[in-house]
Design an enzyme around this catalytic site. Structure first.
Site, short mmCIF file in Angstrom:
data_model
loop_
_atom_site.label_atom_id
_atom_site.label_comp_id
_atom_site.label_asym_id
_atom_site.label_seq_id
_atom_site.Cartn_x
_atom_site.Cartn_y
_atom_site.Cartn_z
N GLU A 451 50.11 -10.56 134.59
CA GLU A 451 50.05 -11.68 133.57
C GLU A 451 48.68 -12.55 133.56
OE1 GLU A 451 53.56 -13.85 133.87
OE2 GLU A 451 54.96 -12.02 133.21
N GLU A 529 58.22 -6.11 134.92
CA GLU A 529 59.29 -7.06 135.21
C GLU A 529 60.27 -7.36 134.17
OE1 GLU A 529 57.69 -11.11 136.34
OE2 GLU A 529 56.00 -10.26 137.32
C1 GAL Z 1 56.52 -13.86 135.68
C2 GAL Z 1 55.62 -13.74 137.07
C3 GAL Z 1 56.39 -13.62 138.18
C4 GAL Z 1 57.35 -14.63 138.37
C5 GAL Z 1 58.09 -14.48 137.10
C6 GAL Z 1 59.48 -15.56 137.31
O1 GAL Z 1 55.99 -14.17 134.80
O2 GAL Z 1 54.71 -12.54 136.81
O3 GAL Z 1 55.35 -13.97 139.36
O4 GAL Z 1 56.62 -15.86 138.36
O5 GAL Z 1 57.34 -14.48 135.96
O6 GAL Z 1 58.81 -16.98 136.85
#
Ligand code: GAL
Length: 830
Positions: A451, A529
């Protein structure tokens, strides 16, 4: 009889003669013969390995007997510095986890409110005289962060990135025959520098290496498997050898490959190496009928490489590797050994829960065991390279890995993060990751970021190319990815950036994939994710689109820091997502499928069942809303759901019982009275929810297929807490001062059913060859110390982690609670 292995040849000869003199009796004859043959074997071993004990020095664990003190002590770099009153400790060590949680600590919600700061380590050791003509080096697997290493007062350099492994040549500074001091200044004082719990200190192993001037370089062996089939494989071993002498060397490189069986596959080449030079030499070896590596069959091979000069072994190393092929395509997805594998992945941070960042081998291995047991076949090491032990465990247990280098690039996410050093260090750090981790068959992709904040800027495309090229300079066998996201509707604008990757990582953007595929049909997509609660949707997308190779949930395991992600909350508690404000006492992320004491949450059973349909039935109960209000969820939470049929105060009120099933339908009974039957096909997303008026008793779920009852799952109400039950994950551990026993405490009723509402204060005491290193209960709102001898139970459970000493024997852990009978468990250490 003395321990023969501890005797010198001289001792053994004398011992044998003495025995001979005393031995007039026949019955001793046999003993004598036996002893003599042992003696001969010993001499034989000693002869063939005359240089072998030296060779073993090439990697010596350097973790024990360090001195440590918090604060800045610039004088401590000097050899003469008096560190008598410093604390003695062994590595791995994380001082943050030892400290008190405090909402005012500058690590804040990101770091889980743990202390950080600055600390110094020192270790003094005698360098033997025969090191005078050796190459001596020191290897740190991970120091968080800004580690400045000194030898005898001389600075060797600073390594800013706390997740990189690094090596220094000590040869010019070592004083042979004398004491030498390594000092390490560790500076984690600039906060915030990380979005999760980093830990502070020398939290991974340290190794000392003593090598011949002609030697294999650090990370100097690369094994690839350019051709793989069931019948045969070609294995290429590339060895980087240095000649630090002023003489040209004619060297024999012997490579021997060995799998589980007795067959070996050998190759020998003779090479010349100019004075003061190094070079990479390649050997190709055919392996017949190879045992291929896969998550189901994690077959491993070793490559034993010896460097010889006129018969004398100058250096030798053994590397583990696996024979497997990987490929990616839009029509077949991710293929391992020619077969499509759908990735059921989870993201994992590096911390070990109550142990903090301390990367004990056993803790790292345990994490992978937990992932495997929960049905995952892959892990993404968000957002940094993991420990070597973690990757070894993935190789051994069978877990595919995305090895990730960075959370961000040039634009910061926290004020003192990697952005500060990106330009100076990024290429080196990413290349060191690839060099270090090259031989792990488990690694299927390298990730260059997560990100990235500057993703809309044209320079981001160039940076992606820079990093991807840096990876490919070393490894062209694996795909490069990074995790992309959008925080606004603009998405197609990232096409040029995506094009710099072999596989495009989507964070929470699965819904874009179908239209993306129409626009860019060549794109291979992995969801890097996803929200835990979207398990079904994501699984379904992976099932039905060959160009979507898998899904990684955020996260597989709970972790410290990023406090409050995945929290659920009650009326009267502050509203909002974790980034909107501080939610102390929440000091960790409750979004994992598995909690911090290794227990699987119901969502873990659900996900497992989706990807592994041989797991067929599970039941848990949705926590009812409190009187006069509702429980609220955050984006990363799932509804709090428990293996509990103990809901005092809710008698007669409807409670939702949730059943996950891979059968056509399920029936639910309460005390053998049928509550109902519901379909649990793919249409119902393999789930059924029943409203059941609560009364204590036995819930029984029955999986039904073709009208037949196939399997049952029982949940019984527990009576009053009566017993302390202790379960050690292993009955014997190594007496090496680092191995760990995980002992789970369950508070049960008199019949052994866990009392899910028990919160008794537990007191721990260990006797014998063990030390308590951590306690926990998985409650991320409990701010009592993780390094303690007491802990409250939560949901009827707690965990104690005991470390072995370096003396074999056993230890006994005693657990008591004010109203309960003390219970003890003994674990052997050998
Ligand atoms: C994503 C990020 C993770 C974690 C997750 C939950 O944006 O890549 O590291 O922060 O959100 O907040």
């Amino acid at each position: 009889m003395p321990n023969l292995s501890s005797l010198s040849i001289y001792d053994l000869v004398i011992f044998t003669i003495v025995l001979n003199l005393k031995n007039n009796e026949k019955r001793l004859k046999m003993k004598q013969i036996h002893l003599l043959s042992l003696l001969m074997a010993f001499i034989a071993i000693s002869c063939t390995c005359s240089s072998s004990s030296e060779i073993n020095q090439r990697k010596q664990l350097f973790d024990f007997d360090w001195k440590f003190k918090l604060g800045d002590h610039p004088e401590a770099s000097k050899i003469a510095f008096n560190d008598k009153d410093w604390r003695n400790l062994d590595l791995p060590h994380d001082w943050s986890i030892e400290g008190d949680l405090n909402p005012d600590n500058p690590t804040g919600n990101d770091g889980g409110y743990f202390p950080a700061g600055l600390g110094w380590y020192r270790k003094t050791f005698k360098a033997p005289k025969d090191w005078a003509d050796k190459k001596v080096g020191i290897y740190f697997e991970g120091v968080y962060m800004n580690a400045e290493v000194f030898i005898n007062g001389e600075s060797l350099g600073i390594r800013p990135y706390g997740y990189s492994s690094f090596f220094y040549d000590l040869t010019p500074y070592i004083k042979t025959g004398q004491n030498n001091t390594i000092a390490v200044k560790v500076d984690n004082s600039q906060q915030k520098n990380c979005r999760w719990y980093s830990g502070s200190g020398i939290y991974r192993h340290v190794w000392l290496s003593v090598k011949n001037p002609v030697h294999i370089e650090q990370w100097g062996v690369q094994v690839t498997t350019p051709e793989v089939s069931k019948e045969k494989a070609t294995v290429e071993v590339k060895t980087n050898i240095s000649n630090n002498t002023d003489k040209e060397q004619e060297l024999t490189i012997q490579a021997q490959l060995k799998g589980k069986g007795s067959d070996t596959f050998n190759n020998e080449i003779i090479v010349k190496l100019a004075p003061q030079s190094s070079n990479v030499f390649s050997q190709k070896i055919t392996v017949e009928n190879p045992s291929l590596w896969s998550p189901e069959n994690p077959n491993l091979y070793s490559a034993d490489i010896q460097i010889l000069n006129q018969g004398e072994v100058l250096d030798q190393t053994e590397k583990t590797f696996g024979i497997r092929s990987i490929s990616y395509s839009t029509d077949k997805g991710f293929q391992l050994n020619g077969e499509t594998v759908l990735i059921n992945g989870g993201c994992a941070h590096h911390d070990n829960g109550s142990l903090g960042a301390a990367a004990y081998d056993r803790a790292e291995y345990k994490k992978v065991e937990l992932l495997k047991a929960a049905g995952f076949n892959s892990v993404r090491t968000s957002h940094n390279p993991p420990s070597e032990a973690f990757l070894d465990a993935c190789d051994e247990i069978g877990m595919l890995v995305i090895d990730e280098s960075f959370d961000g690039w040039r634009t910061q996410k926290t004020p003192f993060d990697y952005a500060m050093v990106f330009d100076e260090w990024a290429v080196k750090d990413v290349q060191d990751m690839v060099l270090r981790d090259f031989n792990h068959p488990s690694i299927i992709m390298w990730s260059i970021g997560n990100e990235i904040i500057e993703r809309k800027e044209p320079q981001a495309v160039k940076t992606a190319k820079l990093l991807s090229d840096a990876v490919k300079e070393i490894d062209t066998t694996r795909a490069v990815t990074s995790a992309m996201t959008a925080w606004d509707p603009e998405w197609d604008i990232f096409d040029p950036l995506m094009a710099e990757h072999d596989v495009c990582g989507y964070n929470y953007q699965m819904h874009q994939s179908e239209s993306d595929h129409e626009r860019v049909p060549s794109r291979i997509i992995v969801q890097t994710e996803s929200y835990p609660r979207d398990a079904f949707y994501n699984w379904n997308m992976v099932q039905s689109h060959s160009y979507i190779i898998g899904d990684y949930v955020w996260t597989a395991l709970d972790y410290l820091g990023e406090s409050g992600i995945g929290r659920y909350y009650y009326p009267g508690e502050p509203d909002g997502e974790h980034w909107t404000r501080n939610f102390y006492p929440w000091h960790g992320a409750y979004c994992g499928d598995i909690d911090l004491i290794g227990q699987r949450k119901p969502i873990s059973h659900y996900r497992d069942m989706l990807y592994n349909p041989s797991k067929k039935l599970y039941m848990a109960v949705k926590e009812p809303n409190p009187e006069g209000g509702v429980i609220k969820e955050t984006m990363w939470s799932v509804w709090p759901t428990w293996e509990s049929w103990n809901w005092p105060g809710y008698e007669g009120k409807d409670i939702q019982v949730e059943i996950y099933s891979r059968y056509a339908s399920v029936k639910l009974y309460l005390d053998d009275q049928l509550i109902g039957e519901k379909a649990t096909t793919i249409k119902e997303e393999f789930k059924a929810v029943f409203d059941v008026p609560f009364k204590e008793g036995t819930l029984k779920a029955v999986g039904v297929e073709n009208g037949e009852d196939k399997e049952t799952f029982i949940l019984k109400s527990a009576g009053e807490t009566a017993l302390i039950k202790l379960e050690a994950d292993r009955s014997t551990i190594k007496a090496d001062g680092q191995d760990l026993a995980y002992i789970t405490i369950k508070l049960t009723d008199k019949d052994g059913i866990v009392q899910p509402n028990a919160e008794d204060e537990l007191i721990f005491d260990v006797e014998g060859e063990g030390v308590i290193v951590a306690v926990d209960n998985a409650n991320l709102k409990d701010t009592s110390s993780y390094v303690a001898n007491t802990r409250k139970a939560w949901k009827g459970k707690a965990l104690v982690i005991v470390k072995s000493t370096r003396k074999a024997g056993d230890f006994t852990l005693k657990v008591s609670a004010p109203q309960l009978k003390e219970t003890a468990i003994t674990v052997k250490t050998e």
